[in-house]
Design a protein around this motif. Structure first.
Motif, PDB file in Angstrom:
ATOM      1  N   GLY A   4      -0.149  30.259  -3.327  1.00 40.21           N
ATOM      2  CA  GLY A   4       0.098  30.863  -2.046  1.00 40.21           C
ATOM      3  C   GLY A   4      -1.322  30.702  -1.323  1.00 40.21           C
ATOM      4  O   GLY A   4      -2.059  30.084  -1.874  1.00 40.21           O
ATOM      5  N   ARG A   5      -1.506  31.490  -0.257  1.00 35.99           N
ATOM      6  CA  ARG A   5      -2.388  31.406   0.687  1.00 35.99           C
ATOM      7  C   ARG A   5      -3.644  32.286   0.255  1.00 35.99           C
ATOM      8  O   ARG A   5      -3.300  33.650  -0.185  1.00 35.99           O
ATOM      9  N   VAL A   6      -4.786  31.860   0.060  1.00 37.84           N
ATOM     10  CA  VAL A   6      -6.077  32.825  -0.316  1.00 37.84           C
ATOM     11  C   VAL A   6      -6.969  32.684   0.864  1.00 37.84           C
ATOM     12  O   VAL A   6      -7.331  31.541   1.443  1.00 37.84           O
ATOM     13  N   VAL A   7      -7.439  33.903   1.334  1.00 39.49           N
ATOM     14  CA  VAL A   7      -8.356  33.981   2.421  1.00 39.49           C
ATOM     15  C   VAL A   7      -9.916  34.582   1.876  1.00 39.49           C
ATOM     16  O   VAL A   7      -9.801  35.585   1.462  1.00 39.49           O
ATOM     17  N   LEU A   8     -10.822  33.674   2.162  1.00 42.03           N
ATOM     18  CA  LEU A   8     -12.146  34.167   1.672  1.00 42.03           C
ATOM     19  C   LEU A   8     -13.145  34.424   2.753  1.00 42.03           C
ATOM     20  O   LEU A   8     -12.954  33.745   3.807  1.00 42.03           O
ATOM     21  N   ASP A   9     -14.101  35.426   2.298  1.00 45.87           N
ATOM     22  CA  ASP A   9     -15.139  35.646   3.509  1.00 45.87           C
ATOM     23  C   ASP A   9     -15.857  34.447   3.689  1.00 45.87           C
ATOM     24  O   ASP A   9     -16.490  33.633   2.784  1.00 45.87           O
ATOM     25  N   TYR A  10     -16.356  34.201   4.957  1.00 48.04           N
ATOM     26  CA  TYR A  10     -16.989  33.012   5.121  1.00 48.04           C
ATOM     27  C   TYR A  10     -18.177  33.505   6.270  1.00 48.04           C
ATOM     28  O   TYR A  10     -19.197  34.202   6.116  1.00 48.04           O
ATOM     29  N   LEU A  11     -17.883  33.189   7.357  1.00 44.70           N
ATOM     30  CA  LEU A  11     -18.840  33.741   8.515  1.00 44.70           C
ATOM     31  C   LEU A  11     -18.204  35.130   9.037  1.00 44.70           C
ATOM     32  O   LEU A  11     -17.550  35.630   8.620  1.00 44.70           O
ATOM     33  N   ASP A  12     -19.268  35.735  10.095  1.00 44.77           N
ATOM     34  CA  ASP A  12     -18.947  37.064  10.401  1.00 44.77           C
ATOM     35  C   ASP A  12     -17.712  37.351  10.952  1.00 44.77           C
ATOM     36  O   ASP A  12     -16.982  38.209  11.032  1.00 44.77           O
ATOM     37  N   ASP A  13     -17.085  36.200  11.718  1.00 45.99           N
ATOM     38  CA  ASP A  13     -15.863  36.327  12.528  1.00 45.99           C
ATOM     39  C   ASP A  13     -14.958  34.989  12.089  1.00 45.99           C
ATOM     40  O   ASP A  13     -13.807  35.034  12.825  1.00 45.99           O
ATOM     41  N   LEU A  14     -15.195  34.549  11.135  1.00 50.20           N
ATOM     42  CA  LEU A  14     -14.343  33.298  10.703  1.00 50.20           C
ATOM     43  C   LEU A  14     -14.210  33.265   9.234  1.00 50.20           C
ATOM     44  O   LEU A  14     -15.314  33.231   8.599  1.00 50.20           O
ATOM     45  N   GLN A  15     -12.936  33.220   8.604  1.00 51.26           N
ATOM     46  CA  GLN A  15     -12.832  33.156   7.223  1.00 51.26           C
ATOM     47  C   GLN A  15     -12.308  31.609   6.810  1.00 51.26           C
ATOM     48  O   GLN A  15     -12.016  30.887   7.752  1.00 51.26           O
ATOM     49  N   LEU A  16     -12.452  31.524   5.641  1.00 53.88           N
ATOM     50  CA  LEU A  16     -11.967  30.268   5.099  1.00 53.88           C
ATOM     51  C   LEU A  16     -10.717  30.643   4.111  1.00 53.88           C
ATOM     52  O   LEU A  16     -10.533  31.235   3.172  1.00 53.88           O
ATOM     53  N   SER A  55     -22.203  32.179   1.413  1.00 53.04           N
ATOM     54  CA  SER A  55     -22.621  30.856   0.793  1.00 53.04           C
ATOM     55  C   SER A  55     -21.482  30.297  -0.261  1.00 53.04           C
ATOM     56  O   SER A  55     -21.500  29.171  -0.615  1.00 53.04           O
ATOM     57  N   PHE A  56     -20.631  31.412  -0.860  1.00 52.11           N
ATOM     58  CA  PHE A  56     -19.518  30.737  -1.916  1.00 52.11           C
ATOM     59  C   PHE A  56     -18.646  29.735  -0.925  1.00 52.11           C
ATOM     60  O   PHE A  56     -18.342  28.734  -1.477  1.00 52.11           O
ATOM     61  N   ALA A  57     -18.224  30.233   0.188  1.00 54.94           N
ATOM     62  CA  ALA A  57     -17.197  29.501   1.146  1.00 54.94           C
ATOM     63  C   ALA A  57     -17.659  28.266   1.426  1.00 54.94           C
ATOM     64  O   ALA A  57     -17.236  27.196   1.409  1.00 54.94           O
ATOM     65  N   ALA A  58     -19.193  28.333   1.970  1.00 53.94           N
ATOM     66  CA  ALA A  58     -19.955  27.170   2.410  1.00 53.94           C
ATOM     67  C   ALA A  58     -19.996  26.195   1.159  1.00 53.94           C
ATOM     68  O   ALA A  58     -19.746  24.896   1.484  1.00 53.94           O
ATOM     69  N   GLY A  59     -20.325  26.681  -0.073  1.00 54.95           N
ATOM     70  CA  GLY A  59     -20.381  25.547  -1.246  1.00 54.95           C
ATOM     71  C   GLY A  59     -19.016  25.124  -1.283  1.00 54.95           C
ATOM     72  O   GLY A  59     -18.943  23.943  -2.051  1.00 54.95           O
ATOM     73  N   LEU A  60     -18.038  25.923  -1.399  1.00 56.34           N
ATOM     74  CA  LEU A  60     -16.774  25.418  -1.772  1.00 56.34           C
ATOM     75  C   LEU A  60     -16.275  24.304  -0.851  1.00 56.34           C
ATOM     76  O   LEU A  60     -15.870  23.334  -1.187  1.00 56.34           O
ATOM     77  N   LEU A  61     -16.586  24.496   0.380  1.00 58.44           N
ATOM     78  CA  LEU A  61     -16.313  23.511   1.539  1.00 58.44           C
ATOM     79  C   LEU A  61     -17.156  22.078   1.093  1.00 58.44           C
ATOM     80  O   LEU A  61     -16.370  20.952   1.049  1.00 58.44           O
TER      81      LEU A  61
END
Length: 278
Positions: free
Chosen positions: A258-270, A152-158
């Motif tokens: 730099g690059r930050v990678v966040l949890d999103y979907l089960d097999d896909l990150q943001l 939900s955080f990644a979806a909200g950020l998008l």
């Protein structure tokens, strides 16, 4: 004849102008910033939710944990950005809403009378926090409410970044989760309340903290999400969906480009690029 190539789309770029943070052992962005930067030890203390003083007395009495959490973090962020909360569009993101209220409704439905109070019913809807925000701030501008479970955080950020760029206006993102009592906790083991709020603007201001960029050709990745070195903060990141925001907040606290990678979907990150403002 060679086929023409398509140029990569320009990145979506926004400026982070204000942060609100509340969670276990964290009562503000200033305290969280110190912990994330390694300047103060992380503390596993129960989250303390402040009284929602911005609400009228009647609504204040009806406000549950999720309302208190969203209001506290949202007001921190807009005040830090120097904005009028009544004039800032918002995006509310939560993985499951009000856990205690859900539990109490289940208890009522399992009783012989099956009577649910009107307050519990209207607090059960997923946009309850957005509604109370409007009451507290007098806001009548657009508000989006979404749920993407642990992402939900990644979806909200998008959503918030897209709105800020397309509508050319600052947008407030609020991500928040609260714990569930038993027996729901056994299947949804969120241990405590945690909320983060960000004010994202399409234009840089004198108070901007950092620039965030989402590159359309690489913002979704199968690379693993960034983890935190501190075991207490990493435990929060893994156990509370809204705390998936912590790698981004750590980079901000360290003023680390730099690059930050966040949890999103089960097999896909943001993935996003963060550049601190001087």
């Amino acid at each position: 004849m060679a086929l023409p190539t398509c140029a990569s789309p320009p990145p979506l770029a926004v400026y982070l102008d204000g942060v609100g943070l509340l969670g276990p052992g964290i009562d503000s962005w200033e305290e969280g910033c110190r912990q994330l930067a390694g300047l103060a030890p992380a503390r596993l203390q129960k989250t303390v939710l402040p009284v929602p003083a911005a609400l009228p007395p009647a609504e204040r009495r009806r406000a549950g944990a999720i309302i208190k959490l969203a209001l506290a973090t949202g007001l921190q962020a807009v005040q830090a950005a120097g904005l009028d909360p009544a004039r800032v569009p918002s995006v509310f993101a939560s993985s499951g809403g009000d856990g205690l209220n859900c539990h109490e409704m289940c208890v009522a439905l399992a009783s012989p009378e099956k009577i649910i109070s009107p307050t519990r019913f209207h607090n059960s809807v997923h946009n309850a926090a957005s509604g109370y925000w409007g009451i507290a701030t007098g806001s009548m501008v657009a508000s989006s409410v979404l749920c993407a479970f642990d992402g939900s955080f990644a979806a909200g950020l998008l959503e918030a970044v897209t709105l800020a760029v397309v509508d050319t206006t600052p947008v407030l993102l609020l991500a928040y989760d609260v714990d569930y009592p038993e027996p729901l906790r056994s299947v949804r083991p969120v241990p405590d309340a945690f909320g983060a709020a960000l004010v994202l603007s399409p234009q840089r201001s004198t108070g901007s903290l950092a620039c965030l960029e989402l590159h359309g050709d690489s913002c979704l990745t199968r690379d693993p999400a960034d983890a935190l070195v501190d075991p207490t903060l990493e435990s929060l990141r893994r156990s509370i969906p809204a705390a998936r925001s912590l790698p981004l907040l750590r980079a901000l606290a360290l003023r680390q480009a730099g690059r930050v990678v966040l949890d999103y979907l089960d097999d896909l990150q943001l993935a996003l690029e963060l550049t601190p403002c001087a």
